[in-house]
Design a protein around this motif. Structure first.
Motif, PDB file in Angstrom:
ATOM      1  N   LEU A 269      -3.602   6.631   4.744  1.00 39.52           N
ATOM      2  CA  LEU A 269      -2.876   5.376   4.908  1.00 39.52           C
ATOM      3  C   LEU A 269      -2.793   4.994   6.382  1.00 39.52           C
ATOM      4  O   LEU A 269      -2.988   3.834   6.753  1.00 39.52           O
ATOM      5  CB  LEU A 269      -1.477   5.507   4.308  1.00 39.52           C
TER       6      LEU A 269
ATOM      7  N   LEU B  33      -4.294  -4.990  -6.339  1.00 37.55           N
ATOM      8  CA  LEU B  33      -3.226  -4.049  -5.993  1.00 37.55           C
ATOM      9  C   LEU B  33      -2.084  -4.106  -7.006  1.00 37.55           C
ATOM     10  O   LEU B  33      -1.499  -3.078  -7.363  1.00 37.55           O
ATOM     11  CB  LEU B  33      -2.703  -4.355  -4.583  1.00 37.55           C
TER      12      LEU B  33
ATOM     13  N   SER C 206      -7.328  -3.074   1.568  1.00 33.16           N
ATOM     14  CA  SER C 206      -6.711  -2.048   0.721  1.00 33.16           C
ATOM     15  C   SER C 206      -7.080  -0.639   1.151  1.00 33.16           C
ATOM     16  O   SER C 206      -6.644   0.329   0.521  1.00 33.16           O
ATOM     17  CB  SER C 206      -7.134  -2.257  -0.737  1.00 33.16           C
TER      18      SER C 206
ATOM     19  N   LYS D 134       0.831  -1.214   0.000  1.00 31.14           N
ATOM     20  CA  LYS D 134       0.000   0.000   0.000  1.00 31.14           C
ATOM     21  C   LYS D 134       0.863   1.260   0.000  1.00 31.14           C
ATOM     22  O   LYS D 134       0.546   2.242  -0.684  1.00 31.14           O
ATOM     23  CB  LYS D 134      -0.936  -0.020   1.207  1.00 31.14           C
TER      24      LYS D 134
ATOM     25  N   VAL E 148      -5.243   3.467   0.568  1.00 31.15           N
ATOM     26  CA  VAL E 148      -4.349   3.729  -0.553  1.00 31.15           C
ATOM     27  C   VAL E 148      -4.628   5.110  -1.144  1.00 31.15           C
ATOM     28  O   VAL E 148      -3.705   5.822  -1.561  1.00 31.15           O
ATOM     29  CB  VAL E 148      -4.492   2.641  -1.631  1.00 31.15           C
TER      30      VAL E 148
ATOM     31  N   SER F 126      -4.708   1.776   8.008  1.00 32.28           N
ATOM     32  CA  SER F 126      -3.908   0.753   8.664  1.00 32.28           C
ATOM     33  C   SER F 126      -4.399   0.463  10.074  1.00 32.28           C
ATOM     34  O   SER F 126      -4.045  -0.575  10.648  1.00 32.28           O
ATOM     35  CB  SER F 126      -2.436   1.187   8.700  1.00 32.28           C
TER      36      SER F 126
ATOM     37  N   ARG G 226      -1.822  11.721   0.947  1.00 35.86           N
ATOM     38  CA  ARG G 226      -2.407  10.423   1.301  1.00 35.86           C
ATOM     39  C   ARG G 226      -1.997   9.852   2.651  1.00 35.86           C
ATOM     40  O   ARG G 226      -2.659   8.937   3.148  1.00 35.86           O
ATOM     41  CB  ARG G 226      -2.031   9.412   0.203  1.00 35.86           C
TER      42      ARG G 226
ATOM     43  N   LEU H  55       2.051   1.993  -3.485  1.00 39.12           N
ATOM     44  CA  LEU H  55       1.011   2.578  -4.316  1.00 39.12           C
ATOM     45  C   LEU H  55       0.742   4.027  -3.919  1.00 39.12           C
ATOM     46  O   LEU H  55       0.500   4.880  -4.780  1.00 39.12           O
ATOM     47  CB  LEU H  55      -0.274   1.755  -4.193  1.00 39.12           C
ATOM     48  N   VAL H  56       0.762   4.315  -2.631  1.00 34.12           N
ATOM     49  CA  VAL H  56       0.561   5.689  -2.162  1.00 34.12           C
ATOM     50  C   VAL H  56       1.594   6.621  -2.772  1.00 34.12           C
ATOM     51  O   VAL H  56       1.287   7.753  -3.156  1.00 34.12           O
ATOM     52  CB  VAL H  56       0.619   5.723  -0.613  1.00 34.12           C
TER      53      VAL H  56
END
Length: 540
Positions: A95, A362, A133, A38, A136, A99, A91, A41-42
């Protein structure tokens, strides 16, 4: 005999401790691995169109906006204040919140049942694609879902022990839900179902802590009330009226199939099985009444409402909060009901397939994050265009503006928001009055900012413009008429550059023109308007 029994008990305790350690290790390992994916991707995935618009809102802090309450914008503003402008700055708060969700499920499972169930519930949360997910992207569902999970845990504690601090936490969590999204109303509906349909729920009406929680929760309504008063009810009108036909449409009967695909079919079947058994045990005491009322309200009410409400926008994530308590109930039911080995294997296979589906999704987004791997997706008939092409479009716009300065105009709010993000807000980006702005409830907010066509003409009439057009933003049946109308909005429109990606599946066109002093119903010379030829080409 006594000594033999003591040794057996010690052996059982050691086995339980070892088993608990294994579940904890599995959860922590999977959590850290998923967090790493993740985070990647962030850092790399280009902004989603809605996400970029929320970033625009964060540049103009307010009590609320025409599409949402204020918390998403506030979180983005906080993120960039700490980490600076960019993907990570925008982000990281989401995130972090996303989490927290599996850890909240661990706490809920421990509170409702025992420590082993807690770690199993957290592990299942990581397996469920939408839950694992989460975080993200900078989206309102992140604080909404996490605050809802906190409210669920606080409610369970408050009903068991009636402590003021738990009721206060419940109120704060519900207030955060209201500040996140209008769908916070579903948490109130779920709580009302619990208070009306279960014996233990009906006892809460006489507790002072319950009314404290409701009073604190009501504070979360203030930003929404103020913003709707300022904008003459634009947010409520969009969420309750404009986006919903409120008439039956049979195609939405496929909602259970959509949910099965979203959760993966086997895991979805397991969750429904857990919901049914939780409802049957709602009078047994313990956590079953809370689990049954919260989960079934989200699943059933959203299904019924979905038969009459909006079916034009992405909504498969709506029931997610209702699945969360079932993730704790499922392992507890498997153990308490003495489920046969086949059922345990069924659940294990379902969780494994869910993990595979989540990692595949993902990985798919990961391919879109890098230009070289994104090119591989060009051969596919379905790929995430909503995340692709924005940087390339901004680079062309920057080069065009450097060569010949002009007012930057986008043909819809998503393109305007993406360009604004890439330009770091250093120059105004106006947007034409696209049907897309109305469809997503952004038209009143754009007009409020003065960044629509009215503001463009008022401040820049007669000035040169660089128009950036996403030719595939609208559906094909709307595309031709919209592209053909551009010549009535920007005069003397002439093409200067065209960006074609993935064999023309994503096309961004750049035009030079002059900002009209007033929009005409028809172009003066339709045959000279290049967008008419573009529309014909797209339709072919």
């Amino acid at each position: 005999m006594s000594l033999r029994k003591t040794r057996t008990d010690v052996g059982d305790d050691a086995s339980l401790v070892a088993g608990l350690a294994r579940w904890r290790a599995a959860f922590v390992t999977f959590f850290l691995c998923l967090l790493g994916v993740k985070l990647l991707l962030v850092l790399e995935l280009q902004p989603f169109g809605d996400e970029a618009f929320y970033w625009q809102e964060s540049r103009r802090l307010a009590w609320g906006y025409s599409d949402l309450p204020p918390l998403t914008a506030w979180l983005i503003r906080l993120g960039e204040a700490v980490a600076g402008h960019g993907l990570m700055g925008m982000r990281w708060p989401f995130l972090l919140l996303g989490s927290c969700l599996p850890w909240l499920l661990v706490a809920f499972g421990r509170r409702a049942f025992d420590a082993r169930t807690g770690w199993q519930a957290g592990l299942l949360c990581l397996c469920l694609p939408l839950a694992g997910s989460l975080g993200v992207m900078a989206m309102p569902d992140v604080p909404l879902t996490v605050a809802g999970a906190v409210a669920m845990l606080a409610l369970l504690r408050a009903m068991d022990e009636n402590r003021w601090r738990d009721w206060l936490l419940l109120g704060v969590a519900l207030a955060v839900c209201w500040a996140s999204h209008y769908r916070a109303a579903m948490f109130i509906v779920a709580g009302l179902a619990l208070l009306l349909l279960t014996p233990r729920g009906r006892q809460q009406w006489t507790r002072g802590g319950f009314w404290l929680a409701m009073g604190v929760a009501a504070v979360g309504l203030l930003p929404m009330a103020i913003s709707n008063w300022q904008q003459h009810g634009a947010g409520l009108a969009f969420q309750l009226v404009e986006r919903n036909p409120w008439r039956f449409h049979a195609d939405t009967l496929v909602q259970p199939l959509e949910q099965a695909v979203t959760c993966t079919p086997l895991l979805y079947a397991c969750l429904l099985w857990a919901a049914w058994h939780s409802w049957r045990r709602r009078r047994d005491g313990g956590p079953w009444d809370v689990i049954a009322a919260l989960s079934l309200t989200f699943v059933v009410v959203y299904f019924v409402a979905g038969l009459f409400a909006d079916d034009q926008r992405f909504r498969v994530h709506w029931p997610l909060p209702g699945y969360l308590p079932l993730l704790a109930a499922l392992p507890a039911l498997l153990r308490e009901t003495g489920a046969i080995r086949g059922w345990r294997i069924f659940v294990a296979v379902g969780a494994g397939l869910a993990v595979l589906a989540q990692l595949t999704g993902l990985f798919y987004l990961g391919l879109a994050a890098y230009p070289r791997t994104a090119a591989w997706l060009g051969t596919a008939s379905a790929f995430p265009t909503a995340f692709m092409g924005w940087q390339e479009s901004a680079d062309i716009a920057k080069a065009q503006l450097a060569a010949r300065p002009a007012v930057l105009v986008a043909d819809n709010f998503m393109m305007a928001a993406e360009l604004d993000f890439q330009f770091d807000g250093r120059r105004p980006v106006y947007t034409l009055d696209s049907p897309l702005n109305v469809k997503y409830g952004r038209a009143p907010q754009i007009a409020w900012w003065g960044m629509g066509e009215a503001g463009l003409r008022r401040l820049h009439a007669g000035e040169p413009a660089l128009l950036v057009v996403d030719e595939h933003a609208l559906r094909e049946r709307e595309r031709g008429s919209w592209l053909g109308s551009l010549c009535s909005r920007i005069e003397n429109l002439r093409p200067v550059q065209r960006l074609d990606l993935f064999d023309g599946r994503k096309t961004v066109s750049f035009y030079r023109g002059v900002i009209a002093r007033a929009a005409s119903e028809h172009p003066n010379d339709p045959d000279a308007c290049v967008t008419w030829r573009n529309a014909a080409m797209v339709q072919r």
